[in-house]
Design an enzyme around this catalytic site. Structure first.
Site, short mmCIF file in Angstrom:
data_model
loop_
_atom_site.label_atom_id
_atom_site.label_comp_id
_atom_site.label_asym_id
_atom_site.label_seq_id
_atom_site.Cartn_x
_atom_site.Cartn_y
_atom_site.Cartn_z
N HIS A 199 0.81 -0.93 0.21
CA HIS A 199 0.13 -0.45 -0.17
C HIS A 199 0.97 1.32 -0.27
O HIS A 199 0.26 2.32 -0.74
CB HIS A 199 -1.16 0.36 1.51
CG HIS A 199 -1.74 -1.39 0.39
ND1 HIS A 199 -2.27 -2.58 1.08
CD2 HIS A 199 -3.14 -0.29 -0.17
CE1 HIS A 199 -3.13 -2.61 0.32
NE2 HIS A 199 -3.91 -1.57 -0.15
N ASP A 464 -3.98 -8.67 -4.92
CA ASP A 464 -4.20 -10.21 -3.84
C ASP A 464 -4.32 -11.46 -4.75
O ASP A 464 -3.93 -12.35 -3.97
CB ASP A 464 -5.71 -9.64 -3.11
CG ASP A 464 -5.05 -8.86 -1.86
OD1 ASP A 464 -4.34 -9.07 -1.04
OD2 ASP A 464 -6.22 -7.36 -1.78
N CYS A 511 -9.10 -4.36 -11.38
CA CYS A 511 -8.55 -3.07 -10.75
C CYS A 511 -7.00 -2.83 -9.73
O CYS A 511 -6.25 -1.66 -9.04
CB CYS A 511 -9.81 -2.06 -9.16
SG CYS A 511 -9.75 -3.68 -8.09
C1 PEP Z 1 -6.42 -5.70 -5.17
O1 PEP Z 1 -5.87 -6.87 -4.55
O2 PEP Z 1 -5.74 -5.70 -6.43
C2 PEP Z 1 -6.73 -4.13 -5.18
C3 PEP Z 1 -7.47 -3.81 -5.92
O3 PEP Z 1 -6.79 -4.34 -3.59
P1 PEP Z 1 -6.05 -3.51 -2.79
O4 PEP Z 1 -4.84 -3.69 -3.08
O5 PEP Z 1 -6.58 -2.45 -1.37
O6 PEP Z 1 -5.91 -4.62 -1.73
MG MG Z 2 -7.22 -6.48 -2.43
#
Ligand code: PEP
Ligand code: MG
Length: 587
Positions: A199, A464, A511
């Protein structure tokens, strides 16, 4: 010796957010990392004991407060029982007695002694055969940090007050740290740990700040005030750069700037292939303040609003009304395009400062929809806020970390009762608001046909999905080389999710960060993905790739890759294609 001759030093990490910054180093340490050590006189020992007792009392008060908040606002047994454990640690003789004893014998300040006692206690617990006791390690650490903070009188101030021209260097930056960052004064940041999908990296791209992660022990090897040149494209950090280096970089930056200018001119053009196939190109945000940079990049709405960032950096949870105001403001700002509001995805590497996880595997633990379904009051407040904001007409709602059909059904049941209540209360909302599920756990990808019957769209969370499919921790730089978006398993999963969506007549987006990397765009387009949602700094590049691509060649490429046995061969094919369509983006 006179003069301060400085030597240039170069560190190589993973460039995760583009741009070059030149500024002064600020080594950011959390309160726990800087524990003072000094001698006290025999007369002062009594004062140290009093300081310790006061810090324990304050800690207990805070834990009771937290427990009260959980009981009234959240209503879950689990966190409340964690508070019980934490309270018992504040009275644990194995912690208190050695501190008292050593204060009398060693004549050192209490912070130093407590820090050492906690350290030894944790080591002792870690070496025990009993798993239950080993699990208390994180709890003891949490409570130890809390007492230390109270002793030091330090509130976690984050990165809000840093001088202009700062390059922040840290071992790690939590989402709470990055979301408090002062954008005017911070030019870029670099961390010892992390990877492209941690993140820290995602937030850097949203903030449009150059960033490097995975620099190993960098934070131990630099000092406040040193000059630093940070290249977020290549992942190179130069400490005390020479005039020659600055000159060379000046030229490289100029060239890159001309590419950025060229890409910026695409802002109002559609994300359409050469043979006329339209892709929806939306943006990802962490906070409402990210909307203007997405707008400037030409996003068609928001494909992912990571609402958990509204819950960080504060002691309480945001109320329904506060959330409603924020969601409404974002919906209005992006109209007529849609905004996909994702329900709270707390846990994993996103947690609130004081609620740091006391789980040994937070990514496999009490995260996202699991946390929300167990915390009915908190989930209801968020759902009500989102549904109320839907009256604006362009709001969509999405559940994170769905592992299978039953979680979607449970979440939809909660949503249905929220809608019933609002109807009864005469509060308007959009009856046709679209509901989506994130597909980011292999079990959901493999049962996508079933889930598709219960929702209006899918959004593939590749960050993920790759982490959970390949068992590669997405924030651990030591295994970053194993994280492979082109592994045959990943390609097959994405392909089957797209097919499941289309067989059931629903829309499918990606995404995760894979959507924002130019290299993978032809692959995703060729697999039939309808929408890409990416960080502001990636958007112009992604649009450029789409506009230089033919759908037919992307489809052929995607079909071929499904028969390739090694990820690196797919990477080579993708590199060759990108090199041909826009060499400026190929590195
Ligand atoms: C992902 O896991 O690709 C996602 C978009 O969610 P996050 O990165 O917030 O876990
Ligand atoms: Mg995710």
């Amino acid at each position: 010796m006179t003069g301060t001759a400085t030597t240039e030093r170069i560190f190589q990490g993973i460039g995760v957010s583009p741009g070059v910054a030149h500024g002064k180093v600020l080594v950011y340490r959390t309160a726990e990392e800087v524990i003072p050590e000094y001698d006290v006189t025999p007369e002062q020992v009594a004062q140290e004991v009093v300081r310790f007792e006061k810090a324990l009392i304050r800690t207990r008060e805070q834990l009771h407060e937290l427990q009260g908040r959980i009981a009234s606002g959240v209503g879950s047994e689990a966190p409340s029982s964690i508070m019980e454990v934490h309270l018992s640690i504040t009275e644990d003789p194995a912690l208190i007695e050695p501190v008292m004893r050593r204060l009398a014998t060693e004549q050192k300040n209490v912070e130093h002694i407590l820090h050492d006692v906690v350290h030894k206690y944790v080591n002792a617990l870690q070496s025990l055969p009993d798993e239950y006791l080993r699990e208390r390690v994180a709890d003891v650490q949490d409570v130890g940090h809390r007492i230390l903070r109270n002793l030091l009188g330090r509130e976690h101030t984050g990165l809000a007050n840093v001088p202009p021209g700062t390059i922040v260097i840290a071992h790690d930056l939590s989402p709470s740290d990055t979301s408090s960052i002062n954008r005017q004064n911070v030019l870029g940041f670099a961390t010892d740990v992390g990877s492209h999908t941690s993140h820290t990296a995602i937030v850097a791209r949203s903030l449009n700040l150059p960033a490097i992660v995975g620099l190993r022990d960098l934070s131990q090897r630099v000092r406040d005030g040193q000059n630093a040149l940070l290249d977020g494209y290549s992942g190179t950090l130069v400490i005390e750069p020479t005039q020659q280096t600055l000159f060379v970089y000046g030229q490289i930056t100029q060239k890159r700037q001309s590419v950025e200018d060229r890409l910026a001119s695409l802002r109002d053009l559609p994300a359409e292939t050469l043979d006329g196939h339209r892709i929806v190109l939306a943006g990802n945000i962490e906070l409402p303040t990210d909307v203007p940079s997405l707008h400037a990049a030409g996003a068609e709405g928001i494909g992912l609003f990571r609402t958990e960032f509204l819950y960080l950096n504060r002691k309480d949870y945001p109320s329904e009304d506060e959330q409603y105001e924020k969601y409404l403001a974002v919906a209005r700002a992006v109209k007529p395009h849609p905004v996909v509001i994702r329900t709270l995805d707390i846990g994993g590497d996103k947690f609130r400062g004081d609620d740091a996880p006391s789980e040994s595997n937070p990514f496999l633990g009490f995260r996202a929809i699991r946390f929300c379904l167990a915390n009915v009051a908190l989930f209801t407040a968020q759902l009500r806020a989102i549904v109320r904001a839907s009256a604006e007409g362009n709001v969509r709602l999405m559940y994170p970390m769905i592992s299978g059909l039953s979680e979607v059904i449970q979440a939809n049941d909660r949503l249905a009762s929220v809608k019933d209540d609002l109807r009864r209360e005469g509060i308007p909302f959009d009856e046709a608001m679209k509901i989506g599920a994130m597909i980011e756990i292999p079990s959901a990808a493999l049962t996508a046909e079933m889930i598709a019957k219960e929702v209006d769209f899918f959004s593939i969370g590749s960050n993920d999905l790759i982490q959970y499919t390949m068992a590669v921790d997405r924030v651990n730089e030591k295994v970053a080389n194993l994280y492979d978006p082109t592994h045959p398993a990943i390609l097959r999963l994405i392909r089957s999710v797209v097919e499941a969506a289309h067989n059931n007549g629903i829309h499918v987006a990606v995404c995760g960060e894979m959507a924002g990397q130019p290299l993978y765009v032809p692959l995703l387009v060729g697999m039939g993905v309808d929408e890409l949602s990416v960080g502001a700094s990636s958007l112009p590049r992604v649009k450029e790739v789409i506009r230089r691509l033919r759908l037919t060649e992307a489809q052929e490429l995607a079909a071929t890759t499904l028969h390739v046995t090694h990820g690196h061969e797919v990477q080579a094919m993708l590199n060759a294609l990108l090199e041909r369509i826009d060499p400026d983006l190929a590195h």
